[in-house]
Design an enzyme around this catalytic site. Structure first.
Site, PDB file in Angstrom:
ATOM      1  N   PRO A 282       7.278  -1.791   1.079  1.00  0.00           N
ATOM      2  CA  PRO A 282       6.433  -0.598   1.212  1.00  0.00           C
ATOM      3  C   PRO A 282       6.753   0.542   0.257  1.00  0.00           C
ATOM      4  O   PRO A 282       6.103   1.575   0.304  1.00  0.00           O
ATOM      5  CB  PRO A 282       6.710  -0.156   2.653  1.00  0.00           C
ATOM      6  CG  PRO A 282       8.077  -0.656   2.947  1.00  0.00           C
ATOM      7  CD  PRO A 282       8.337  -1.859   2.100  1.00  0.00           C
ATOM      8  N   CYS A 283       7.739   0.364  -0.615  1.00  0.00           N
ATOM      9  CA  CYS A 283       8.158   1.532  -1.398  1.00  0.00           C
ATOM     10  C   CYS A 283       7.081   2.077  -2.332  1.00  0.00           C
ATOM     11  O   CYS A 283       7.138   3.219  -2.733  1.00  0.00           O
ATOM     12  CB  CYS A 283       9.447   1.266  -2.154  1.00  0.00           C
ATOM     13  SG  CYS A 283       9.655  -0.407  -2.675  1.00  0.00           S
ATOM     14  N   HIS A 284       6.081   1.229  -2.668  1.00  0.00           N
ATOM     15  CA  HIS A 284       5.059   1.741  -3.584  1.00  0.00           C
ATOM     16  C   HIS A 284       3.782   2.171  -2.872  1.00  0.00           C
ATOM     17  O   HIS A 284       2.863   2.691  -3.486  1.00  0.00           O
ATOM     18  CB  HIS A 284       4.694   0.679  -4.618  1.00  0.00           C
ATOM     19  CG  HIS A 284       5.867   0.262  -5.432  1.00  0.00           C
ATOM     20  ND1 HIS A 284       6.554   1.144  -6.226  1.00  0.00           N
ATOM     21  CD2 HIS A 284       6.502  -0.925  -5.541  1.00  0.00           C
ATOM     22  CE1 HIS A 284       7.553   0.503  -6.800  1.00  0.00           C
ATOM     23  NE2 HIS A 284       7.550  -0.749  -6.420  1.00  0.00           N
TER      24      HIS A 284
END
Lengths: 207, 357
Positions: free
Chosen positions: A158-160
């Site tokens: 989910p970091c982007h």
């Protein structure tokens, strides 16, 4: 709303609105839609559908098109049917956005957690597949325990997500006439994340 | 390193050096397949090893294979093959989640740790076939473990700093050193890179609140810039029922007890913990209590935040439950800031096991 970030309460509202808007269209397209609540009252959304062969997407599949008769090959598996794919939309307290958890279960009950195999089955766009493989530390599809069920699943890192949501969908209504409120948030998020794992939303009317 | 720094690092070093002695036996069914006999040849019947609490099972498997399984197969002239990624571990009928730190698994599953009476050596069964893929992530090999570990490091970075910049900016050689230090359990290698991710003493005084009158304003500003936004904490709470697919009904025993005042679930003699019965919850924990810039948040505050206990006077869980980490009963009044400096695991998370007593 602190777009693109959500509080858990806002996420719950987004789920309700999404389901209200998309449930019939999704069910008409053959998907099952379920809102689930864990034992501590945490909500998450489950979409489930059969795994279709990529060939079937563009037209009917003819038996004579199947060149290999290896019963374990992905093509054979898809045609044989019975496999289903689950998409779980789960809120993350760390990243403050929804995270997409995925797993494929074959007709024999085998859980497939191999990113390559799953992408083989469901990710149509080769450019997307390349981009996913290029993400550091093992690619965009990770493996981990489902936060509510505690069993192995794949998930899209989910970091982007927040960056993508900010860049692609403009939240400023005045400038572009497009805004993302809770009623469209999950649809926007799913459009961005879903392509990577064969999740697409049926089109519905704007009203 | 001056004496102050050495003193500050002392708990950290002790945590890092924590080891668990394990006693391994090969699953009978696997023994029969590999050696055509359920009884292993002497001296291979049992294998002993000291393994690090902060380490992970997939990093131990290669040594087990090298020192125990391969020689055993050679002695028995078996032509069977074992891959490291086939190896999985079982404790009292439960497959161990190999992506959990070893110390966390021990604290969750072994009873009576808080009474100082825990099982040692830890008796485990080793399997080399038929990994239960529905319960345990398949193919526990080194590279997958490294990827999962780095995912946790990224998450910890994001929680602390609001971005994954520190991790993503690490030079490839530094990343390799961090992982190498973890796999080989070498303090200096690991902490050299850890100090880049989390500079030491970012929180100047972790025992007393930061005084508003102390030091020049620029030093204060620097300290403020390095103070983490929040600390990544995971609670593993033992519950009465099991988490079933979409059908979980049972509330955690500790929280139930705390809200109703009545005790339920495990009382008296400790029941064998079931790994599927642990509810895992994670919330970023700020260093200070809500609305305060001087009152340090405690472990109890973190628990309440995690489980949505909004009634500030509701402290029943403090009496009914203990919180265990690194084999130690952590007092509920411990400041999160101190724990964040000294009690983290290699993935920079605090992993706290909560059990009813």
């Amino acid at each position: 709303m602190d777009y693109p970030y959500l509080t858990r309460k806002e996420f719950d509202v987004c789920v309700e609105l999404f389901v209200a808007r998309y449930r019939s269209a999704l069910e008409d397209s053959g998907a099952r839609v379920e809102q689930r609540t864990s034992s501590t009252g945490r909500q998450y959304l489950v979409l489930q559908r059969a795994v279709y062969s990529k060939q079937a997407v563009s037209g009917p599949v003819h038996e004579e098109d199947i060149e290999d008769d290896d019963p374990t090959s992905p093509v054979f598996e898809r045609i044989a049917g019975g496999a289903h794919i689950e998409y779980h939309t789960v809120y993350s307290t760390t990243w403050r956005v929804p995270v997409l958890y995925v797993r494929v279960v074959t007709s024999t009950g085998e859980v497939v957690l191999d990113g390559e195999r799953v992408c083989d089955m469901v990710t149509e766009d080769s450019a997307i597949r390349l981009a996913m493989a290029a993400v550091p530390f093992g690619g965009a599809l990770g493996v981990g325990d489902h936060p509510e069920l505690g069993v192995p699943f794949m998930y899209l890192h989910p970091c982007h997500t927040a960056k993508l949501l900010s860049a692609v969908v403009a939240p400023d209504q005045e400038e572009t006439g497009v805004s993302v409120g809770p009623d469209r948030y999950l649809a926007a998020w799913m459009s961005l994340s879903g392509a990577a794992v064969g999740l697409s939303l049926p089109s519905i009317g704007y009203y | 390193m001056d004496y102050r720094e050495a003193e500050q690092r002392a708990p950290l070093k002790r945590v890092w050096k924590g080891m668990i002695p394990i006693e391994l036996q090969l699953a009978a069914s696997d023994a029969i397949e590999l050696l055509a006999s359920a009884v292993l040849p002497e001296p291979f019947q049992t294998f002993y090893m000291l393994i690090p609490r902060v380490g992970y099972l997939p990093f131990i498997s290669p040594k087990i294979k090298e020192r125990w399984l391969d020689p055993m197969l050679a002695l028995a002239r078996s032509d069977q093959e074992i891959k490291e990624s086939d190896i999985w571990f079982e404790y009292k009928g439960q497959a161990l989640k190999w992506h959990y730190p070893i110390g966390l698994l021990y604290d969750m599953l072994v009873t009576d740790i808080h009474k100082g009476d825990a099982e040692l050596p830890w008796s485990l069964t080793l399997h080399v076939r038929k990994l239960p893929t529905a319960k345990v992530i398949a193919q526990p090999h080194g590279q997958l473990m490294r990827d999962m570990f780095m995912a946790m490091i990224k998450e910890a970075d994001f929680t602390r700093n609001g971005s994954t910049k520190r991790v993503m900016d690490l030079a490839k050689s530094d990343q390799m050193q961090l992982l190498d230090g973890l796999e080989s359990h070498t303090y200096e290698k690991y902490f050299a890179i850890h100090s880049i991710l989390i500079p030491p003493s970012t929180f100047a005084d972790t025992r007393a609140p930061v005084s508003s009158s102390s030091t020049a304003s620029s030093a204060q500003k620097n300290r403020a810039a390095m103070v983490p936004k929040a600390i990544p904490v995971r609670f593993y709470m033992q519950t009465a029922g099991s988490l079933d697919d979409g059908a979980a009904k049972d509330a955690p025993t500790g929280a139930t007890a705390s809200t109703t005042g009545a005790s339920s679930g495990n009382t008296g003699a400790a029941k064998q913990a079931d790994i599927t019965q642990f509810h895992v919850s994670q919330v970023p924990i700020p260093l200070y209590r809500e609305g305060s810039t001087s009152e340090l948040a405690t472990l109890a505050d973190a628990f309440k935040l995690c489980y949505g206990i909004t009634d500030q006077t509701n402290d029943a869980f403090v009496t009914n439950c203990v919180c265990i980490s690194h084999g130690v009963c952590v007092p509920w009044e411990s400041p999160i800031s101190w724990l964040a400096e000294h009690f983290f695991y290699a993935d920079c998370f605090l992993h706290m096991v909560v059990i009813s007593v």
